[in-house]
Design an enzyme around this catalytic site. Sequence first.
Site, PDB file in Angstrom:
ATOM      1  CE1 TYR A 142     -11.948  33.431  -1.185  1.00 55.07           C
ATOM      2  CE2 TYR A 142     -13.245  31.509  -0.602  1.00 55.07           C
ATOM      3  CZ  TYR A 142     -12.049  32.183  -0.607  1.00 55.07           C
ATOM      4  OH  TYR A 142     -10.950  31.599  -0.025  1.00 55.07           O
ATOM      5  CE  LYS A 189      -1.400  45.835  -3.410  1.00 52.76           C
ATOM      6  NZ  LYS A 189      -0.039  45.987  -2.862  1.00 52.76           N
ATOM      7  CG  ASP A 221       1.638  44.645  -0.095  1.00 57.48           C
ATOM      8  OD1 ASP A 221       0.900  45.329   0.652  1.00 57.48           O
ATOM      9  OD2 ASP A 221       2.228  45.140  -1.073  1.00 57.48           O
ATOM     10  CG  ASP A 245      -8.610  31.467   2.102  1.00 54.12           C
ATOM     11  OD1 ASP A 245      -8.832  30.627   2.991  1.00 54.12           O
ATOM     12  OD2 ASP A 245      -8.098  31.181   1.000  1.00 54.12           O
ATOM     13  CG  ASP A 249      -4.564  28.676   5.530  1.00 52.61           C
ATOM     14  OD1 ASP A 249      -5.567  28.618   6.267  1.00 52.61           O
ATOM     15  OD2 ASP A 249      -4.321  27.842   4.636  1.00 52.61           O
TER      16      ASP A 249
HETATM   17  C1  IPM Z   1     -11.297  28.263   4.569  1.00 51.57           C
HETATM   18  C2  IPM Z   1     -11.069  27.356   3.392  1.00 51.57           C
HETATM   19  C3  IPM Z   1     -12.193  27.589   2.383  1.00 51.57           C
HETATM   20  C4  IPM Z   1     -12.113  29.033   1.921  1.00 51.57           C
HETATM   21  C5  IPM Z   1     -12.209  26.614   1.193  1.00 51.57           C
HETATM   22  C6  IPM Z   1     -12.199  25.173   1.638  1.00 51.57           C
HETATM   23  C7  IPM Z   1     -13.350  26.891   0.280  1.00 51.57           C
HETATM   24  O1  IPM Z   1      -9.825  27.560   2.832  1.00 51.57           O
HETATM   25  O2  IPM Z   1     -12.338  28.130   5.229  1.00 51.57           O
HETATM   26  O3  IPM Z   1     -10.426  29.087   4.835  1.00 51.57           O
HETATM   27  O4  IPM Z   1     -11.349  29.342   0.997  1.00 51.57           O
HETATM   28  O5  IPM Z   1     -12.812  29.863   2.471  1.00 51.57           O
HETATM   29 MG    MG Z   2      -8.596  28.883   3.941  1.00 51.00          MG
END
Ligand code: IPM
Ligand code: MG
Length: 355
Positions: A142, A189, A221, A245, A249
């Site tokens: 990032y 990884k 993975d 990240d 999710d």
């Molecule tokens: C998160 C989001 C952010 C990230 C984006 C909005 C920049 O997806 O907080 O997980 O990738 O960190």
């Molecule tokens: Mg995210």
Amino acid sequence: MILKIAVLPGDGIGPEVTDQSIKVIKCIGKKFNHKIELENALVGAAAIDKHNDPYPDETHQVCKNSDAILFGAIGDPKYDNDPKAKVRPEQGLLKMRKKLGLYANLRPTKVFKSLLDMSPIKEERITGTNILFVRELTGGIYFGKRGRKDNDNFAFDTCEYHRDEIVRIAKIGFEYAQKRTKKLCCVDKANVLETSRLWRETVQSMEKDYPDIKVSYEFVDAVAMRLVQWPNSYDVLITSNLFGDILTDEASVISGSMGLMPSASVGSKNALYEPIHGSYPEAAGKNIANPIASILSLSMMLEHSFNLKKESDIINNAVEDSLKNKYVTPDLSSGKSSYTTNQVGDYIIDYIEKN
Ligand code: IPM
Ligand code: MG
């Protein structure tokens, strides 16, 4: 106690879910005799519209001068389909994390008994799931070198880590593991990436300081697969920015709705609390967004930043109660009767007042 909170509602459903948390904190203030001082500031698309900067200096000052930050969401579709846009709302979040030194992102994933049937995964596989992700937040790909070459036909992003950045994340992971089931998983990884090998080597070198913790090392993975196969086999996971990240999710759907998952981003001075669901622009302004992730983020704030365990617990109990009684927004109603964002907020307050 005086609680000085910076409020950054941001974009999309951010403002309406944050409104519910504001109602809740005011109610907590009244009930437990705390003075709540709130200061609002702009972030994301809302800040670009006014200042052409997704994280203006004004907002940074408000954050720095607060005891804790309550954040809504960031992102606006008008920027998503324009890869050439120079200023983007998401840059605000990244800039904020970096400037405030919020290097660790804590994302708990747990299942609620009353919602076991809402999960896309079979009940017997998720029962008892209680995971804590510790995601590195101010380094890695990032924030590494990036750019274009060859007349814009070649692009690169670089993943970079210093040992110190890994140590401070691992330390948080080990310490949480000590308070929980004493299991820690380092997700990397290392069969391919040099930065991952440094992660593994660093965590291995710290094992001797935490002899009570059982550490496992797994490739990202494989973790992605096992997370949906046997989520209840994990406890604390530590990982780099990008892997974290993606995995968080993925993990957020285990509980049945992303609208339930809170998070905390912490550093040595400041801390920010936010729902992990993002701005969900399709729902913005419709009073249908689930406010629970924001309300649980507030609960995390009370516990972590202010050490107010009783206040945090009562919020968690109120949330459990609303779920048990199916007093929920449409994302959790399985097509049956549902309630608005506002009504769910009111239900939680009512519970806090009466209990
Ligand atoms: C998160 C989001 C952010 C990230 C984006 C909005 C920049 O997806 O907080 O997980 O990738 O960190
Ligand atoms: Mg995210």
